[in-house]
Write a protein that holds these residues in place. Sequence first.
Motif, PDB file in Angstrom:
ATOM      1  N   GLU A   7       0.682  -1.650   0.058  1.00 57.04           N
ATOM      2  CA  GLU A   7      -0.124   0.133   0.059  1.00 57.04           C
ATOM      3  C   GLU A   7       0.334   1.427   0.597  1.00 57.04           C
ATOM      4  OE1 GLU A   7      -3.778   1.961   1.884  1.00 57.04           O
ATOM      5  OE2 GLU A   7      -3.108  -0.228   3.373  1.00 57.04           O
ATOM      6  N   LEU A   8       1.522   0.892   1.208  1.00 62.65           N
ATOM      7  CA  LEU A   8       2.884   2.023   0.196  1.00 62.65           C
ATOM      8  C   LEU A   8       3.697   2.551  -0.878  1.00 62.65           C
ATOM      9  CD1 LEU A   8       4.874   4.043   2.654  1.00 62.65           C
ATOM     10  CD2 LEU A   8       6.106   2.546   2.419  1.00 62.65           C
ATOM     11  N   TRP A   9       3.720   1.483  -1.127  1.00 60.32           N
ATOM     12  CA  TRP A   9       4.663   1.636  -2.867  1.00 60.32           C
ATOM     13  C   TRP A   9       3.727   2.014  -3.879  1.00 60.32           C
ATOM     14  CZ3 TRP A   9       9.288   0.417  -4.535  1.00 60.32           C
ATOM     15  CH2 TRP A   9       9.597   0.815  -5.407  1.00 60.32           C
ATOM     16  N   ALA A 149       9.664   1.816   6.930  1.00 58.25           N
ATOM     17  CA  ALA A 149      10.689   2.044   5.941  1.00 58.25           C
ATOM     18  C   ALA A 149      11.864   2.785   6.137  1.00 58.25           C
ATOM     19  CB  ALA A 149       9.538   2.459   4.539  1.00 58.25           C
ATOM     20  N   GLU A 150      12.000   4.048   5.794  1.00 59.51           N
ATOM     21  CA  GLU A 150      12.885   4.983   6.037  1.00 59.51           C
ATOM     22  C   GLU A 150      13.677   4.102   7.032  1.00 59.51           C
ATOM     23  OE1 GLU A 150      14.660   9.068   6.324  1.00 59.51           O
ATOM     24  OE2 GLU A 150      13.815   7.573   4.283  1.00 59.51           O
ATOM     25  N   SER A 151      13.116   4.474   8.591  1.00 62.51           N
ATOM     26  CA  SER A 151      14.085   4.050   9.215  1.00 62.51           C
ATOM     27  C   SER A 151      15.388   2.794   8.662  1.00 62.51           C
ATOM     28  CB  SER A 151      14.005   3.658  10.368  1.00 62.51           C
ATOM     29  OG  SER A 151      13.250   5.349  11.098  1.00 62.51           O
ATOM     30  N   THR A 152      14.548   2.173   8.099  1.00 66.66           N
ATOM     31  CA  THR A 152      15.006   0.582   8.024  1.00 66.66           C
ATOM     32  C   THR A 152      16.375   0.516   6.625  1.00 66.66           C
ATOM     33  OG1 THR A 152      13.334  -0.462   8.580  1.00 66.66           O
ATOM     34  CG2 THR A 152      14.246  -1.724   6.553  1.00 66.66           C
ATOM     35  N   LEU A 153      15.424   1.477   5.764  1.00 65.19           N
ATOM     36  CA  LEU A 153      16.465   2.034   4.271  1.00 65.19           C
ATOM     37  C   LEU A 153      17.694   2.890   5.004  1.00 65.19           C
ATOM     38  CD1 LEU A 153      13.999   2.577   1.841  1.00 65.19           C
ATOM     39  CD2 LEU A 153      14.695   0.937   1.718  1.00 65.19           C
ATOM     40  N   PHE A 154      17.232   3.746   6.151  1.00 67.77           N
ATOM     41  CA  PHE A 154      18.594   3.942   6.548  1.00 67.77           C
ATOM     42  C   PHE A 154      19.647   3.160   6.983  1.00 67.77           C
ATOM     43  CE2 PHE A 154      20.815   7.382   9.341  1.00 67.77           C
ATOM     44  CZ  PHE A 154      21.370   7.522   8.278  1.00 67.77           C
ATOM     45  N   GLU A 155      19.010   2.295   7.796  1.00 68.77           N
ATOM     46  CA  GLU A 155      19.888   1.130   8.206  1.00 68.77           C
ATOM     47  C   GLU A 155      20.773   0.977   7.121  1.00 68.77           C
ATOM     48  OE1 GLU A 155      21.053  -0.278  11.925  1.00 68.77           O
ATOM     49  OE2 GLU A 155      19.246   1.509  12.290  1.00 68.77           O
ATOM     50  N   LEU A 156      19.995   0.333   5.844  1.00 62.98           N
ATOM     51  CA  LEU A 156      20.843  -0.470   5.245  1.00 62.98           C
ATOM     52  C   LEU A 156      21.688   0.371   3.934  1.00 62.98           C
ATOM     53  CD1 LEU A 156      20.470  -3.030   3.045  1.00 62.98           C
ATOM     54  CD2 LEU A 156      18.678  -1.835   1.743  1.00 62.98           C
ATOM     55  N   LEU A 280      21.444  -5.686  11.359  1.00 61.34           N
ATOM     56  CA  LEU A 280      20.416  -6.778  10.690  1.00 61.34           C
ATOM     57  C   LEU A 280      19.331  -6.883  11.403  1.00 61.34           C
ATOM     58  CD1 LEU A 280      22.949  -9.231   8.801  1.00 61.34           C
ATOM     59  CD2 LEU A 280      21.508  -7.907   7.969  1.00 61.34           C
ATOM     60  N   GLY A 281      19.332  -6.423  13.294  1.00 62.63           N
ATOM     61  CA  GLY A 281      18.428  -7.004  13.952  1.00 62.63           C
ATOM     62  C   GLY A 281      17.205  -5.607  14.061  1.00 62.63           C
ATOM     63  N   SER A 282      17.974  -5.179  13.451  1.00 64.60           N
ATOM     64  CA  SER A 282      17.517  -3.530  13.498  1.00 64.60           C
ATOM     65  C   SER A 282      16.701  -3.270  12.478  1.00 64.60           C
ATOM     66  CB  SER A 282      18.389  -2.186  13.533  1.00 64.60           C
ATOM     67  OG  SER A 282      17.927  -1.554  13.789  1.00 64.60           O
ATOM     68  N   ALA A 283      17.219  -3.777  11.843  1.00 60.19           N
ATOM     69  CA  ALA A 283      16.438  -3.709  10.510  1.00 60.19           C
ATOM     70  C   ALA A 283      14.910  -4.320  10.097  1.00 60.19           C
ATOM     71  CB  ALA A 283      17.165  -3.934   8.706  1.00 60.19           C
ATOM     72  N   ALA A 284      15.365  -5.934  10.767  1.00 55.93           N
ATOM     73  CA  ALA A 284      14.322  -6.521  10.657  1.00 55.93           C
ATOM     74  C   ALA A 284      13.120  -6.569  11.003  1.00 55.93           C
ATOM     75  CB  ALA A 284      14.765  -7.924  10.420  1.00 55.93           C
ATOM     76  N   ALA A 285      14.066  -6.154  12.405  1.00 60.86           N
ATOM     77  CA  ALA A 285      12.504  -5.488  13.797  1.00 60.86           C
ATOM     78  C   ALA A 285      11.808  -4.619  13.220  1.00 60.86           C
ATOM     79  CB  ALA A 285      12.904  -5.541  15.020  1.00 60.86           C
ATOM     80  N   GLY A 286      12.733  -3.566  12.393  1.00 56.63           N
ATOM     81  CA  GLY A 286      12.015  -2.481  11.438  1.00 56.63           C
ATOM     82  C   GLY A 286      10.978  -2.256  10.779  1.00 56.63           C
ATOM     83  N   LEU A 287      11.137  -3.006   9.513  1.00 56.06           N
ATOM     84  CA  LEU A 287      10.523  -4.026   8.595  1.00 56.06           C
ATOM     85  C   LEU A 287       8.716  -4.454   9.649  1.00 56.06           C
ATOM     86  CD1 LEU A 287      12.298  -5.430   6.332  1.00 56.06           C
ATOM     87  CD2 LEU A 287      10.971  -2.997   5.771  1.00 56.06           C
ATOM     88  N   TRP A 288       8.923  -5.396  10.566  1.00 48.90           N
ATOM     89  CA  TRP A 288       8.214  -5.617  11.118  1.00 48.90           C
ATOM     90  C   TRP A 288       7.562  -5.149  11.918  1.00 48.90           C
ATOM     91  CZ3 TRP A 288       7.200  -5.465  16.480  1.00 48.90           C
ATOM     92  CH2 TRP A 288       6.870  -6.978  17.217  1.00 48.90           C
ATOM     93  N   TYR A 289       7.728  -3.714  12.779  1.00 52.86           N
ATOM     94  CA  TYR A 289       7.200  -3.411  13.292  1.00 52.86           C
ATOM     95  C   TYR A 289       6.337  -2.325  12.486  1.00 52.86           C
ATOM     96  CZ  TYR A 289       5.811   1.295  16.040  1.00 52.86           C
ATOM     97  OH  TYR A 289       5.487   2.513  16.913  1.00 52.86           O
ATOM     98  N   GLY A 290       6.911  -1.778  11.752  1.00 49.04           N
ATOM     99  CA  GLY A 290       6.000  -0.847  10.612  1.00 49.04           C
ATOM    100  C   GLY A 290       5.049  -1.455   9.905  1.00 49.04           C
ATOM    101  N   ALA A 291       5.139  -3.191   9.751  1.00 50.78           N
ATOM    102  CA  ALA A 291       3.498  -3.830   9.121  1.00 50.78           C
ATOM    103  C   ALA A 291       2.649  -3.867   9.561  1.00 50.78           C
ATOM    104  CB  ALA A 291       3.642  -4.893   8.340  1.00 50.78           C
ATOM    105  N   ARG A 292       2.644  -2.817  11.518  1.00 51.57           N
ATOM    106  CA  ARG A 292       1.789  -2.987  12.130  1.00 51.57           C
ATOM    107  C   ARG A 292       0.528  -2.419  12.744  1.00 51.57           C
ATOM    108  NH1 ARG A 292       4.447  -7.733  11.678  1.00 51.57           N
ATOM    109  NH2 ARG A 292       4.224  -9.405  12.544  1.00 51.57           N
TER     110      ARG A 292
END
Length: 429
Positions: A7-9, A149-156, A280-292
């Motif tokens: 939906e965001l995309w 997504a913004e926070s996770t991509l910044f981690e990437l 990596l732990g941060s990025a994975a959790a960020g995606l999980w958090y943003g989906a809820r």
Amino acid sequence: MTARYVELWRVPGAPLLLTGGVVARLGQGVTVLAWILLVRETTGSFVDASLVAAATSLATAAAAPVGGRLADRFGAARVLPWYGAAYAAAQLSLLAATLTGQPLVLLCALAALSGALFPATSPALRAAWTVLTADGTGRERIRTAAMAAESTLFELVFIVGPLLLSAAMLVAGPLAGLTGARPGVAGPAAAIVLAAACAAGGTAILARGQAMRRLEPQGHAPTRGLGPLRAPRMPALLLCAAGVAFSFGASPVAVAAFATTHDGDQAQAVTGVLIAIWSLGSAAAGLWYGARNWDTALSRQLTVLLAGLAVGYAAWAAMPNSIALGAVLLVTGAVIAPAMTVQANLMARIAPASMLTEAYTWLTTVNLTMAAAGSAVAGVIVDGPTGAIGGFVLCAVAAALATVIAAWPGVLAPRSVATPVPPDPARVP
């Protein structure tokens, strides 16, 4: 989990924000390390290298709100490309001065100039997401996904950046043999050129997108004085950010000291792996958090996440070896991206609409300044008798102080006021 991001995309302008934001900031994950390696190789001194890196970071911290205010006043789409081009030119000038053996004072001056010209890409991106998901747009429910997504991509960026530097070093080896250049110079220099190109090209591409063009002046009087700092609850949010940033600056130093104690000659490689695991732990959790969906108040969410960060730091101090530390790092890293997402959401609610980009640049200023302070203090502590454990405790204390600020009644959220209950007419004498 993916439905929210699909939906965001589909939001008009979102794909360019997501992909262009990565390209524009790709250099942020590589430039500091590349400059340290390059200046060390050309001058023979880590002290000189640290001074150049510090000049860049401190100048960025000092000048970031200026760039944010200009973006708010004239429009991010107009300001960002000029900043990106000027920053790239300053970086290339610094590269030329370094390769030709110019005096340290000139290197620091050019480093400070490039830091002052660093484009406010991340603040502008967060401001754009705030506008795209503003109340009344029908997209309010995906703001958390957007900020996550913004926070996770910044981690990437900070995962891919060092990999690019490693690739540049590998490619530079054979090429250096053909040209006569030193591999220790050619690799970092190539990475710096790539980072400058990404900054200039990426910001220009972002500025052409419709989402960034919506960050136009809203007809308000020009911001003066303290600007968004006068907004209620803004100082408290920045104090929370300061405690977290201090711990982020101190933690790599403490992890490096831990690896030095436990892994000997492999300490540098182990340190890099441990930091990558944490990210990596941060990025994975960020995606999980943003989906809820989260019904809990943002201030309470931030309190819980920062408390988890403090507990995580304390747990690091109990680890017997790097393998155990890596496992704990993966788990404790899970609070970082969600905490940054909540922090961004709070900023979107606290900052005046006409000062969004500048408000987010104050987070940049606080983060860079306090991370530098945390790194310096941790360096002193880990060299002392407590070693890495003292550094981990320092991180835990900083995160705990941020937790106390977030939890303090009325600091980040308005105090709840009891509604007076009218008297029962039947009981009135």
